[in-house]
Design a protein around this motif. Structure first.
Motif, PDB file in Angstrom:
ATOM      1  N   GLU A 258      29.172  -3.225  22.429  1.00 43.08           N
ATOM      2  CA  GLU A 258      30.543  -3.066  22.887  1.00 43.08           C
ATOM      3  C   GLU A 258      30.930  -4.200  23.817  1.00 43.08           C
ATOM      4  O   GLU A 258      30.111  -4.697  24.600  1.00 43.08           O
ATOM      5  N   ASP A 259      32.195  -4.584  23.743  1.00 43.90           N
ATOM      6  CA  ASP A 259      32.721  -5.651  24.587  1.00 43.90           C
ATOM      7  C   ASP A 259      32.599  -5.248  26.062  1.00 43.90           C
ATOM      8  O   ASP A 259      33.131  -4.210  26.477  1.00 43.90           O
ATOM      9  N   PRO A 260      31.917  -6.053  26.906  1.00 45.56           N
ATOM     10  CA  PRO A 260      31.781  -5.712  28.335  1.00 45.56           C
ATOM     11  C   PRO A 260      33.133  -5.570  29.040  1.00 45.56           C
ATOM     12  O   PRO A 260      33.256  -4.768  29.976  1.00 45.56           O
ATOM     13  N   PHE A 261      34.119  -6.332  28.605  1.00 42.19           N
ATOM     14  CA  PHE A 261      35.444  -6.243  29.223  1.00 42.19           C
ATOM     15  C   PHE A 261      36.007  -4.831  29.085  1.00 42.19           C
ATOM     16  O   PHE A 261      36.577  -4.282  30.032  1.00 42.19           O
ATOM     17  N   LEU A 262      35.841  -4.239  27.903  1.00 40.28           N
ATOM     18  CA  LEU A 262      36.372  -2.895  27.663  1.00 40.28           C
ATOM     19  C   LEU A 262      35.652  -1.857  28.512  1.00 40.28           C
ATOM     20  O   LEU A 262      36.260  -0.887  28.969  1.00 40.28           O
ATOM     21  N   ILE A 263      34.354  -2.056  28.732  1.00 38.67           N
ATOM     22  CA  ILE A 263      33.600  -1.120  29.566  1.00 38.67           C
ATOM     23  C   ILE A 263      34.112  -1.153  30.995  1.00 38.67           C
ATOM     24  O   ILE A 263      34.386  -0.118  31.619  1.00 38.67           O
ATOM     25  N   VAL A 264      34.278  -2.362  31.546  1.00 45.47           N
ATOM     26  CA  VAL A 264      34.787  -2.498  32.916  1.00 45.47           C
ATOM     27  C   VAL A 264      36.231  -2.024  32.999  1.00 45.47           C
ATOM     28  O   VAL A 264      36.654  -1.435  34.002  1.00 45.47           O
ATOM     29  N   LYS A 265      36.994  -2.255  31.935  1.00 42.03           N
ATOM     30  CA  LYS A 265      38.387  -1.818  31.922  1.00 42.03           C
ATOM     31  C   LYS A 265      38.481  -0.299  32.050  1.00 42.03           C
ATOM     32  O   LYS A 265      39.318   0.225  32.800  1.00 42.03           O
ATOM     33  N   ARG A 266      37.622   0.430  31.336  1.00 40.71           N
ATOM     34  CA  ARG A 266      37.628   1.898  31.427  1.00 40.71           C
ATOM     35  C   ARG A 266      37.294   2.345  32.852  1.00 40.71           C
ATOM     36  O   ARG A 266      37.908   3.270  33.383  1.00 40.71           O
ATOM     37  N   ASP A 267      36.311   1.666  33.462  1.00 41.58           N
ATOM     38  CA  ASP A 267      35.963   2.007  34.845  1.00 41.58           C
ATOM     39  C   ASP A 267      37.153   1.770  35.777  1.00 41.58           C
ATOM     40  O   ASP A 267      37.421   2.579  36.679  1.00 41.58           O
ATOM     41  N   ALA A 268      37.845   0.647  35.570  1.00 42.04           N
ATOM     42  CA  ALA A 268      39.005   0.343  36.410  1.00 42.04           C
ATOM     43  C   ALA A 268      40.113   1.383  36.214  1.00 42.04           C
ATOM     44  O   ALA A 268      40.755   1.822  37.190  1.00 42.04           O
ATOM     45  N   GLU A 269      40.339   1.783  34.973  1.00 44.90           N
ATOM     46  CA  GLU A 269      41.372   2.790  34.702  1.00 44.90           C
ATOM     47  C   GLU A 269      41.045   4.119  35.375  1.00 44.90           C
ATOM     48  O   GLU A 269      41.926   4.780  35.934  1.00 44.90           O
ATOM     49  N   LEU A 270      39.767   4.494  35.344  1.00 47.23           N
ATOM     50  CA  LEU A 270      39.355   5.746  36.007  1.00 47.23           C
ATOM     51  C   LEU A 270      39.545   5.639  37.521  1.00 47.23           C
ATOM     52  O   LEU A 270      40.013   6.587  38.171  1.00 47.23           O
ATOM     53  N   SER A 271      39.186   4.474  38.095  1.00 46.70           N
ATOM     54  CA  SER A 271      39.336   4.285  39.541  1.00 46.70           C
ATOM     55  C   SER A 271      40.807   4.320  39.944  1.00 46.70           C
ATOM     56  O   SER A 271      41.178   4.921  40.964  1.00 46.70           O
ATOM     57  N   ILE A 272      41.667   3.682  39.146  1.00 42.69           N
ATOM     58  CA  ILE A 272      43.105   3.669  39.447  1.00 42.69           C
ATOM     59  C   ILE A 272      43.684   5.075  39.359  1.00 42.69           C
ATOM     60  O   ILE A 272      44.488   5.497  40.199  1.00 42.69           O
ATOM     61  N   SER A 273      43.274   5.813  38.333  1.00 43.82           N
ATOM     62  CA  SER A 273      43.762   7.188  38.169  1.00 43.82           C
ATOM     63  C   SER A 273      43.348   8.055  39.354  1.00 43.82           C
ATOM     64  O   SER A 273      44.160   8.809  39.917  1.00 43.82           O
ATOM     65  N   GLU A 274      42.090   7.934  39.755  1.00 47.46           N
ATOM     66  CA  GLU A 274      41.614   8.712  40.900  1.00 47.46           C
ATOM     67  C   GLU A 274      42.330   8.287  42.179  1.00 47.46           C
ATOM     68  O   GLU A 274      42.695   9.124  43.017  1.00 47.46           O
ATOM     69  N   MET A 275      42.539   6.988  42.336  1.00 44.55           N
ATOM     70  CA  MET A 275      43.204   6.465  43.530  1.00 44.55           C
ATOM     71  C   MET A 275      44.628   7.007  43.633  1.00 44.55           C
ATOM     72  O   MET A 275      45.065   7.456  44.708  1.00 44.55           O
ATOM     73  N   ASN A 276      45.386   6.999  42.533  1.00 39.43           N
ATOM     74  CA  ASN A 276      46.764   7.493  42.546  1.00 39.43           C
ATOM     75  C   ASN A 276      46.817   8.999  42.789  1.00 39.43           C
ATOM     76  O   ASN A 276      47.706   9.501  43.494  1.00 39.43           O
ATOM     77  N   ARG A 277      45.877   9.712  42.208  1.00 43.22           N
ATOM     78  CA  ARG A 277      45.846  11.171  42.396  1.00 43.22           C
ATOM     79  C   ARG A 277      45.594  11.522  43.867  1.00 43.22           C
ATOM     80  O   ARG A 277      46.252  12.389  44.448  1.00 43.22           O
ATOM     81  N   ASN A 278      44.633  10.837  44.466  1.00 34.87           N
ATOM     82  CA  ASN A 278      44.342  11.100  45.876  1.00 34.87           C
ATOM     83  C   ASN A 278      45.477  10.620  46.785  1.00 34.87           C
ATOM     84  O   ASN A 278      45.709  11.194  47.860  1.00 34.87           O
ATOM     85  N   LEU A 279      46.164   9.534  46.360  1.00 41.65           N
ATOM     86  CA  LEU A 279      47.284   9.038  47.160  1.00 41.65           C
ATOM     87  C   LEU A 279      48.399  10.087  47.238  1.00 41.65           C
ATOM     88  O   LEU A 279      48.996  10.302  48.308  1.00 41.65           O
ATOM     89  N   GLU A 280      48.687  10.718  46.103  1.00 40.37           N
ATOM     90  CA  GLU A 280      49.708  11.766  46.102  1.00 40.37           C
ATOM     91  C   GLU A 280      49.290  12.925  47.005  1.00 40.37           C
ATOM     92  O   GLU A 280      50.121  13.489  47.734  1.00 40.37           O
ATOM     93  N   ARG A 281      48.027  13.270  46.987  1.00 37.08           N
ATOM     94  CA  ARG A 281      47.520  14.328  47.855  1.00 37.08           C
ATOM     95  C   ARG A 281      47.643  13.918  49.326  1.00 37.08           C
ATOM     96  O   ARG A 281      48.022  14.718  50.176  1.00 37.08           O
ATOM     97  N   TRP A 282      47.351  12.671  49.603  1.00 36.14           N
ATOM     98  CA  TRP A 282      47.420  12.159  50.976  1.00 36.14           C
ATOM     99  C   TRP A 282      48.858  12.186  51.505  1.00 36.14           C
ATOM    100  O   TRP A 282      49.107  12.507  52.659  1.00 36.14           O
ATOM    101  N   LYS A 283      49.811  11.856  50.629  1.00 42.54           N
ATOM    102  CA  LYS A 283      51.214  11.890  51.036  1.00 42.54           C
ATOM    103  C   LYS A 283      51.670  13.310  51.374  1.00 42.54           C
ATOM    104  O   LYS A 283      52.429  13.531  52.337  1.00 42.54           O
ATOM    105  N   LYS A 284      51.226  14.296  50.581  1.00 49.45           N
ATOM    106  CA  LYS A 284      51.610  15.685  50.825  1.00 49.45           C
ATOM    107  C   LYS A 284      51.047  16.203  52.137  1.00 49.45           C
ATOM    108  O   LYS A 284      51.628  17.069  52.792  1.00 49.45           O
ATOM    109  N   LEU A 285      49.879  15.666  52.519  1.00 47.21           N
ATOM    110  CA  LEU A 285      49.241  16.118  53.758  1.00 47.21           C
ATOM    111  C   LEU A 285      49.795  15.411  54.991  1.00 47.21           C
ATOM    112  O   LEU A 285      49.383  15.720  56.118  1.00 47.21           O
TER     113      LEU A 285
END
Length: 241
Positions: free
Chosen positions: A2-29
């Protein structure tokens, strides 16, 4: 593989998704004033910072992969459109990180008991530490590449020496082969001369036998002596030539 770029890309997408989800939680608090809310807000912010650090590390890896492709386009089977898409994803990820950082620094989401300046100091310290870590990684990568290039140069020099040795051995082998052929030719000539001499000796022997049959004993001894002298002379002449 598998292309290494795609592997790192999936990791980045997961990190961004988690970051945005926690950011919304942080704003509510942000409006919470209880100690529990403050503690939870601090914990959520720590998760955001971890996801931000992970995403920025993935971005560095993605940029390095794209740079490698641009330096050697013939080695990688990547189209121009795909390369543009990868650059676009990297830029989008950077924009996401900047947006999260801006939200963390926005006084609108600061709680009444939390100092904006303290958050800014914490973020600045985190940024400085991350930059130092990134620089350390860059120095390590540059040093590793330099060492690998030195090893490759040494290997090339050793291969050149081995190639030269093989060339000399080939020349020596060729010379030995030529010498053997010459010796074989000399032996063939020698055996041929010996064969001809043997035939001559047999012919002479037959003639001598016929002569001996026709003469008496004293003459036979005389003739034999003469023939022996002649044979000795012939042998001496043969070997002297």
């Amino acid at each position: 593989m598998e292309d290494p770029f795609l592997i790192v890309k999936r990791d980045a997408e997961l990190s961004i998704s988690e970051m945005n989800r926690n950011l919304e939680r942080w704003k509510k608090l942000a409006s919470g004033t209880s100690s529990v809310a403050k503690q939870e807000r601090t914990a959520v912010k720590g998760k955001i910072m971890n996801a931000l650090e992970s995403t920025q590390g993935d971005i560095l890896d993605l940029e390095e992969a794209v740079s490698s492709i641009e330096l050697d386009r013939h080695r990688f089977n990547i189209t121009e459109d795909e390369l543009r898409n990868r650059k676009s994803f990297i830029q989008m990820s950077k924009d996401q990180c900047e947006a999260v950082r801006a939200s963390l620094n926005n006084p609108q989401y600061s709680s009444a008991s939390t100092s904006v300046s303290n958050e800014q100091i914490s973020i600045d310290r985190y940024t400085a530490a991350q930059q130092a870590n990134n620089r350390s990684n860059e120095v390590f990568i540059e040093k590793s590449m330099s060492q690998q290039q030195q090893i490759m140069r040494e290997q090339d020099e050793q291969l050149n020496i081995v190639g030269q040795s093989i060339g000399r051995l080939k020349q020596i082998g060729t010379a030995i082969g030529d010498e053997v052929e010459d010796q074989n030719q000399l032996l063939d000539d020698f055996y041929s001369d010996m064969g001809q001499t043997e035939k001559r000796m047999q012919s002479v022997q037959k003639k001598v036998d016929k002569i001996l049959e026709k003469v008496d004993g004293k003459k036979q001894n005389l003739i034999i002596g003469i023939l022996l002298v002649i044979m000795i002379i012939v042998v001496i002449l043969f070997f002297s030539t």
